[in-house]
Scaffold this motif. Structure first.
Motif, short mmCIF file in Angstrom:
data_model
loop_
_atom_site.label_atom_id
_atom_site.label_comp_id
_atom_site.label_asym_id
_atom_site.label_seq_id
_atom_site.Cartn_x
_atom_site.Cartn_y
_atom_site.Cartn_z
N ALA A 39 0.83 -1.21 0.00
CA ALA A 39 0.00 0.00 0.00
C ALA A 39 0.86 1.26 0.00
CB ALA A 39 -0.93 0.00 1.21
N VAL A 40 1.93 1.25 0.78
CA VAL A 40 2.82 2.41 0.81
C VAL A 40 3.52 2.57 -0.54
CG1 VAL A 40 4.89 3.37 1.88
CG2 VAL A 40 3.11 2.37 3.29
N GLY A 41 3.89 1.45 -1.17
CA GLY A 41 4.51 1.51 -2.49
C GLY A 41 3.56 2.11 -3.52
N LEU A 42 2.28 1.75 -3.46
CA LEU A 42 1.30 2.35 -4.36
C LEU A 42 1.13 3.84 -4.08
CD1 LEU A 42 -1.44 -0.42 -4.55
CD2 LEU A 42 0.27 0.19 -6.27
N GLY A 43 1.24 4.22 -2.83
CA GLY A 43 1.21 5.65 -2.49
C GLY A 43 2.38 6.41 -3.09
N PHE A 44 3.55 5.78 -3.09
CA PHE A 44 4.71 6.39 -3.72
C PHE A 44 4.48 6.57 -5.22
CE2 PHE A 44 6.94 5.95 0.13
CZ PHE A 44 8.16 6.59 0.03
N PHE A 45 3.84 5.59 -5.87
CA PHE A 45 3.52 5.72 -7.29
C PHE A 45 2.57 6.89 -7.53
CE2 PHE A 45 4.36 0.97 -7.95
CZ PHE A 45 5.66 1.21 -8.36
N ALA A 46 1.59 7.07 -6.65
CA ALA A 46 0.64 8.16 -6.80
C ALA A 46 1.33 9.51 -6.68
CB ALA A 46 -0.48 8.03 -5.77
N ILE A 47 2.23 9.65 -5.71
CA ILE A 47 2.95 10.91 -5.54
C ILE A 47 3.88 11.16 -6.72
CG2 ILE A 47 4.61 12.13 -4.09
CD1 ILE A 47 3.39 10.58 -1.70
N ALA A 48 4.51 10.10 -7.25
CA ALA A 48 5.36 10.26 -8.43
C ALA A 48 4.54 10.70 -9.63
CB ALA A 48 6.08 8.95 -8.74
N TRP A 49 3.31 10.22 -9.74
CA TRP A 49 2.43 10.63 -10.83
C TRP A 49 2.11 12.12 -10.73
CZ3 TRP A 49 -3.45 9.63 -10.94
CH2 TRP A 49 -3.97 9.96 -12.18
N VAL A 50 1.88 12.61 -9.51
CA VAL A 50 1.60 14.03 -9.30
C VAL A 50 2.83 14.85 -9.65
CG1 VAL A 50 1.12 15.76 -7.53
CG2 VAL A 50 -0.18 13.63 -7.58
N PHE A 51 4.01 14.41 -9.22
CA PHE A 51 5.24 15.13 -9.57
C PHE A 51 5.41 15.21 -11.08
CE2 PHE A 51 7.76 14.23 -5.41
CZ PHE A 51 7.06 15.24 -4.79
N ASN A 52 5.14 14.10 -11.77
CA ASN A 52 5.27 14.09 -13.22
C ASN A 52 4.25 15.03 -13.87
OD1 ASN A 52 6.34 13.29 -15.66
ND2 ASN A 52 4.92 11.59 -15.88
N ALA A 53 3.05 15.11 -13.31
CA ALA A 53 2.04 16.01 -13.86
C ALA A 53 2.39 17.48 -13.63
CB ALA A 53 0.68 15.70 -13.23
N LEU A 54 3.17 17.76 -12.59
CA LEU A 54 3.54 19.15 -12.29
C LEU A 54 4.67 19.66 -13.17
CD1 LEU A 54 3.42 19.27 -8.40
CD2 LEU A 54 1.91 20.44 -9.99
N LYS A 55 5.39 18.76 -13.82
CA LYS A 55 6.50 19.23 -14.67
C LYS A 55 5.96 20.13 -15.77
CE LYS A 55 8.61 15.69 -16.20
NZ LYS A 55 9.45 14.61 -16.64
N GLY A 56 6.58 21.26 -15.97
CA GLY A 56 6.16 22.21 -16.99
C GLY A 56 5.10 23.18 -16.53
N ARG A 57 4.50 22.95 -15.36
CA ARG A 57 3.44 23.85 -14.87
C ARG A 57 3.90 24.70 -13.70
NH1 ARG A 57 -0.90 21.99 -17.55
NH2 ARG A 57 -1.08 19.77 -17.92
N VAL A 58 5.02 24.35 -13.13
CA VAL A 58 5.50 25.09 -11.95
C VAL A 58 6.46 26.17 -12.38
CG1 VAL A 58 6.71 24.90 -9.76
CG2 VAL A 58 5.18 23.10 -10.48
#
Length: 58
Positions: A39-58
Protein backbone atom coordinates in the motif's frame (compact mmCIF):
# COMPACT_ATOMS: atom_id res chain seq x y z
CA UNK A 1 19.16 22.50 -12.45
CA UNK A 2 15.80 24.10 -13.01
CA UNK A 3 12.49 23.16 -11.40
CA UNK A 4 11.53 20.70 -14.13
CA UNK A 5 14.79 18.77 -13.74
CA UNK A 6 14.29 18.57 -9.98
CA UNK A 7 10.73 17.28 -10.45
CA UNK A 8 12.00 14.74 -12.99
CA UNK A 9 14.60 13.40 -10.58
CA UNK A 10 12.06 13.35 -7.75
CA UNK A 11 9.67 11.36 -9.95
CA UNK A 12 12.42 8.87 -10.84
CA UNK A 13 13.44 8.39 -7.20
CA UNK A 14 9.82 7.98 -6.07
CA UNK A 15 9.21 5.32 -8.74
CA UNK A 16 12.32 3.42 -7.63
CA UNK A 17 11.26 3.56 -3.99
CA UNK A 18 7.72 2.51 -4.90
CA UNK A 19 9.03 -0.50 -6.82
CA UNK A 20 11.30 -1.41 -3.91
CA UNK A 21 8.44 -1.25 -1.40
CA UNK A 22 6.04 -3.22 -3.58
CA UNK A 23 8.70 -5.89 -4.16
CA UNK A 24 9.44 -6.04 -0.43
CA UNK A 25 5.75 -6.52 0.28
CA UNK A 26 5.37 -9.18 -2.39
CA UNK A 27 8.54 -11.22 -1.92
CA UNK A 28 9.98 -10.56 1.55
CA UNK A 29 7.00 -10.34 3.90
CA UNK A 30 4.41 -13.09 3.61
CA UNK A 31 2.25 -12.03 6.55
CA UNK A 32 0.00 -9.00 6.97
CA UNK A 33 2.97 -6.58 6.84
CA UNK A 34 3.29 -7.29 3.12
CA UNK A 35 -0.03 -5.56 2.51
CA UNK A 36 1.25 -2.46 4.29
CA UNK A 37 4.43 -2.36 2.23
CA UNK A 38 2.41 -2.78 -0.96
CA UNK A 39 0.00 0.00 0.00
CA UNK A 40 2.82 2.41 0.81
CA UNK A 41 4.51 1.51 -2.49
CA UNK A 42 1.30 2.35 -4.36
CA UNK A 43 1.21 5.65 -2.49
CA UNK A 44 4.71 6.39 -3.72
CA UNK A 45 3.52 5.72 -7.29
CA UNK A 46 0.64 8.16 -6.80
CA UNK A 47 2.95 10.91 -5.54
CA UNK A 48 5.36 10.26 -8.43
CA UNK A 49 2.43 10.63 -10.83
CA UNK A 50 1.60 14.03 -9.30
CA UNK A 51 5.24 15.13 -9.57
CA UNK A 52 5.27 14.09 -13.22
CA UNK A 53 2.04 16.01 -13.86
CA UNK A 54 3.54 19.15 -12.29
CA UNK A 55 6.50 19.23 -14.67
CA UNK A 56 6.16 22.21 -16.99
CA UNK A 57 3.44 23.85 -14.87
CA UNK A 58 5.50 25.09 -11.95
Amino acid sequence: MNKNTVLGWATFIMILMGLLLVCLGAFRYDDIAGYGFGAVGLGFFAIAWVFNALKGRV
